[in-house]
Write an enzyme that holds these catalytic residues in place. Structure first.
Site, PDB file in Angstrom:
ATOM      1  N   ILE A  13       6.695  97.123  12.140  1.00 28.22           N
ATOM      2  CA  ILE A  13       7.706  97.991  12.729  1.00 28.22           C
ATOM      3  C   ILE A  13       8.606  98.576  11.652  1.00 28.22           C
ATOM      4  CG2 ILE A  13       9.550  98.177  14.442  1.00 28.22           C
ATOM      5  CD1 ILE A  13       6.809  97.360  15.616  1.00 28.22           C
ATOM      6  N   LYS A  14       8.598  99.896  11.586  1.00 25.01           N
ATOM      7  CA  LYS A  14       9.470 100.579  10.624  1.00 25.01           C
ATOM      8  C   LYS A  14      10.844 100.741  11.247  1.00 25.01           C
ATOM      9  CE  LYS A  14       7.858 103.763   7.113  1.00 25.01           C
ATOM     10  NZ  LYS A  14       7.408 105.123   6.840  1.00 25.01           N
ATOM     11  N   ILE A  15      11.839 100.229  10.546  1.00 25.49           N
ATOM     12  CA  ILE A  15      13.218 100.238  11.045  1.00 25.49           C
ATOM     13  C   ILE A  15      14.086 100.988  10.042  1.00 25.49           C
ATOM     14  CG2 ILE A  15      15.212  98.737  11.541  1.00 25.49           C
ATOM     15  CD1 ILE A  15      13.181  98.023  13.541  1.00 25.49           C
ATOM     16  N   LEU A  72       4.591 101.637  12.044  1.00 19.94           N
ATOM     17  CA  LEU A  72       4.961 102.588  13.101  1.00 19.94           C
ATOM     18  C   LEU A  72       6.474 102.497  13.271  1.00 19.94           C
ATOM     19  CD1 LEU A  72       2.236 101.713  15.800  1.00 19.94           C
ATOM     20  CD2 LEU A  72       2.155 103.573  14.135  1.00 19.94           C
TER      21      LEU A  72
END
Ligand code: G3P
Length: 218
Positions: A83-85, A57
Site C-alpha cells: 500500500i502506497k501511502i 498501489l
C-alpha cells in the site's frame, strides 16, 4: 540493487519480466490513468502477472480512517499488494496501524531525509524518495538520497529505500553506487540501461568477421 518498473502498462511489465530482471512494480494514480483501462482491471492484471513480486498501489483518501479502509480493500486484491501511502501526518499514523495488521506499506512523496527518517521510525516496509522531482526544483535529488542512505545506515533502519522519480540512466548508476535497496525505473530508462554504442559496433564487427571466416556453429 533490485529493479522495479515504475509503470502500470502491462506490456512494459511483461517485457522487463521476460528479460529476467524484474523485482517488482510501483504504480500511482497518474500511471494507472495512462493505461486507458478501469484502474482495478489494470491493477489486477499486474498483480496476477507477477504474483510473487511486490506491486505498490496507492490510496486516494487523505484522512487516517479513509486510508485504512482503502488500504484494507486494496490488500484484498492480492498477496503481493503493497500500500502506497503519501507522507503526511495522517499517512504516518496509517503506516503504523497497517503494520500492526500485517499490511505492507510504501511511503511515497518523500523529498527530504527527515521525512524518510520518520517513515522508517513508523515502520514502513518501503520509503520512496523522489529524485527527479527534487532535481526539477533545482536541488540535488541524489544528495537527498545519499543522506537518507547515511541516516538509515547509522540507525540500522530496516525500511527498504526505493529510489523513485528516476529520469535517466545516470540516476540509476548513482542509486547503485549509493547502495540503495531498490530503484523503481520507467520502462524507457530500463531499455536505455541495455544500450551502449560500442556494444552495437563490436557486435557488428564480430558478425562481419564471422562471415568472412566462414564461422558457422550449428
Ligand atoms: O512512482 C512515483 C514516481 O516515480 C513518479 O515519478 O517522474 O512522476 O516524478 P515522476
Amino acid at each position: 540493487m533490485k529493479i522495479f518498473v515504475d509503470t502500470a502498462q502491462i506490456e512494459e511489465i511483461r517485457k522487463v519480466k521476460e528479460w529476467g530482471i524484474l523485482d517488482g512494480v510501483t504504480t500511482n494514480p497518474t500511471l494507472l490513468s495512462k493505461t486507458g483501462k478501469p484502474w482495478k482491471e489494470a491493477a489486477l492484471e499486474i498483480l496476477k502477472e507477477i504474483p510473487d513480486k511486490p506491486v505498490s498501489l496507492e490510496v486516494i483518501a487523505t484522512d487516517f480512517e479513509g486510508m485504512l479502509k482503502e488500504a484494507r480493500e486494496l490488500a484484498k486484491m492480492g498477496d503481493n499488494v503493497v500500500i502506497k501511502i503519501p507522507f503526511t501526518n495522517e499517512g504516518v499514523k496509517a503506516v503504523q496501524a497497517l503494520k500492526a495488521e500485517g499490511i505492507k506499506t510504501n511511503v511515497t512523496l518523500v523529498f527530504s531525509p527527515l521525512q524518510a527518517l520518520i517513515a522508517g521510525k513508523a515502520g514502513a516496509t518501503y520509503v520512496s524518495p523522489f529524485i527527479g522531482r527534487v532535481d526539477d526544483i533545482a536541488h540535488g535529488g541524489i544528495e537527498v538520497l545519499e543522506e537518507i542512505v547515511q541516516i538509515y545506515t547509522i540507525y540500522d533502519i530496516e525500511t527498504e529505500i526505493i529510489a523513485a522519480s528516476i529520469r535517466h540512466v545516470d540516476h540509476v548508476k548513482q542509486c547503485a553506487l549509493l547502495g540503495v535497496d531498490i530503484a523503481t525505473i520507467p520502462f524507457k530508462v530500463i531499455e536505455q540501461m541495455f544500450k551502449h554504442p560500442l556494444t552495437d559496433i563490436g557486435l557488428k564487427k564480430f558478425l562481419e568477421d564471422a562471415k568472412k571466416a566462414n564461422i558457422t556453429i550449428l
